[in-house]
Write a protein that holds these residues in place. Sequence first.
Motif, PDB file in Angstrom:
ATOM      1  N   HIS A  36       0.825  -1.213   0.000  1.00 42.05           N
ATOM      2  CA  HIS A  36       0.000   0.000   0.000  1.00 42.05           C
ATOM      3  C   HIS A  36       0.857   1.261   0.000  1.00 42.05           C
ATOM      4  N   ASP A  37       1.939   1.258   0.764  1.00 40.60           N
ATOM      5  CA  ASP A  37       2.764   2.458   0.895  1.00 40.60           C
ATOM      6  C   ASP A  37       4.239   2.072   0.847  1.00 40.60           C
ATOM      7  N   TRP A  38       4.866   2.342  -0.285  1.00 42.18           N
ATOM      8  CA  TRP A  38       6.285   2.010  -0.469  1.00 42.18           C
ATOM      9  C   TRP A  38       7.199   3.008   0.238  1.00 42.18           C
ATOM     10  N   MET A  39       6.738   4.223   0.450  1.00 38.42           N
ATOM     11  CA  MET A  39       7.594   5.267   1.011  1.00 38.42           C
ATOM     12  C   MET A  39       7.603   5.285   2.544  1.00 38.42           C
ATOM     13  N   HIS A  40       6.478   4.905   3.153  1.00 38.63           N
ATOM     14  CA  HIS A  40       6.357   4.886   4.610  1.00 38.63           C
ATOM     15  C   HIS A  40       5.871   3.500   5.034  1.00 38.63           C
ATOM     16  N   PRO A  41       6.738   2.496   4.905  1.00 38.00           N
ATOM     17  CA  PRO A  41       6.312   1.120   5.144  1.00 38.00           C
ATOM     18  C   PRO A  41       6.016   0.830   6.616  1.00 38.00           C
ATOM     19  N   LEU A  42       4.916   0.163   6.829  1.00 31.31           N
ATOM     20  CA  LEU A  42       4.555  -0.305   8.167  1.00 31.31           C
ATOM     21  C   LEU A  42       4.682  -1.829   8.174  1.00 31.31           C
ATOM     22  N   ARG A  43       5.461  -2.336   9.116  1.00 35.88           N
ATOM     23  CA  ARG A  43       5.742  -3.773   9.149  1.00 35.88           C
ATOM     24  C   ARG A  43       4.459  -4.605   9.215  1.00 35.88           C
ATOM     25  N   GLY A  44       3.503  -4.183  10.021  1.00 34.19           N
ATOM     26  CA  GLY A  44       2.248  -4.930  10.126  1.00 34.19           C
ATOM     27  C   GLY A  44       1.477  -4.958   8.816  1.00 34.19           C
ATOM     28  N   ASP A  45       1.404  -3.814   8.148  1.00 34.73           N
ATOM     29  CA  ASP A  45       0.704  -3.739   6.862  1.00 34.73           C
ATOM     30  C   ASP A  45       1.391  -4.605   5.812  1.00 34.73           C
ATOM     31  N   TRP A  46       2.717  -4.497   5.751  1.00 33.32           N
ATOM     32  CA  TRP A  46       3.464  -5.276   4.750  1.00 33.32           C
ATOM     33  C   TRP A  46       3.326  -6.779   5.029  1.00 33.32           C
ATOM     34  N   SER A  47       3.355  -7.152   6.301  1.00 39.23           N
ATOM     35  CA  SER A  47       3.204  -8.567   6.672  1.00 39.23           C
ATOM     36  C   SER A  47       1.819  -9.086   6.295  1.00 39.23           C
ATOM     37  N   ALA A  48       0.788  -8.267   6.564  1.00 37.08           N
ATOM     38  CA  ALA A  48      -0.581  -8.667   6.216  1.00 37.08           C
ATOM     39  C   ALA A  48      -0.729  -8.854   4.709  1.00 37.08           C
ATOM     40  N   ARG A  49      -0.122  -7.981   3.936  1.00 40.40           N
ATOM     41  CA  ARG A  49      -0.206  -8.092   2.478  1.00 40.40           C
ATOM     42  C   ARG A  49       0.519  -9.343   1.982  1.00 40.40           C
ATOM     43  N   PRO A 107      10.879   3.388  11.176  1.00 37.33           N
ATOM     44  CA  PRO A 107      10.418   3.077  12.533  1.00 37.33           C
ATOM     45  C   PRO A 107       9.490   1.859  12.540  1.00 37.33           C
ATOM     46  N   GLY A 108       9.640   1.056  13.568  1.00 35.88           N
ATOM     47  CA  GLY A 108       8.779  -0.117  13.728  1.00 35.88           C
ATOM     48  C   GLY A 108       9.308  -1.378  13.060  1.00 35.88           C
ATOM     49  N   TRP A 109      10.435  -1.300  12.392  1.00 38.35           N
ATOM     50  CA  TRP A 109      10.971  -2.474  11.689  1.00 38.35           C
ATOM     51  C   TRP A 109      12.027  -3.208  12.500  1.00 38.35           C
ATOM     52  N   SER A 110      12.360  -2.696  13.630  1.00 38.31           N
ATOM     53  CA  SER A 110      13.321  -3.404  14.452  1.00 38.31           C
ATOM     54  C   SER A 110      12.613  -3.810  15.738  1.00 38.31           C
TER      55      SER A 110
END
Length: 186
Positions: A36-49, A107-110
């Motif tokens: 959904h967002d390549w510039m401001h990646p959220l780990r939870g969103d990317w994992s869900a996708r 932020p949120g990836w570690s």
Amino acid sequence: MEASRVLILPGWQNSGEGHWQTRWEALYGFHRVEQHDWMHPLRGDWSARLEETVVDAGGPVVLVAHSLGCILAAWWAAHSRNAHRVRGALLVAPGDVESPDIAPLLPGWSPIARQPLPFPAVLVASQDDPYCSFARAQGLAVSWGARLHDAGARGHLNAESGLGDWDEGLELLRALHAPLKNNPPH
């Protein structure tokens, strides 16, 4: 290797036109996991996708990850009930999201998930990657139970590295897939 079951996991800011992942998608029909967002990646969103894409694939998949995509693959595998659907992973130039230079940008990836991956993997690292030292990549390979492939001094193994279609990487992917062909997933 069924092309639609090879999932491309780009890193932060996606993989552009000259990137080997984009070239492989065009040449071989591999499937990019769109975020959904390549510039401001959220780990939870990317994992869900990634979870949705693996489930929707309807069969076993192979992951082809670059940079932040490698960190995503490890995190997802540590938390998903569908990791058994992955037959193997090519993990290229993982980004060190725990590094003091990178952590504030993502932020949120570690922390990085360090559990052994539940599938075979090859981690490809460069001796002069500005986003992850070779020693750090070696440590991730050990933690994940991945075979380490030294790509030499090739930078971040992206479009700027001048890899073109990156035949060497495709051979690594084929070699990873070859022993898996005759062993169906559990």
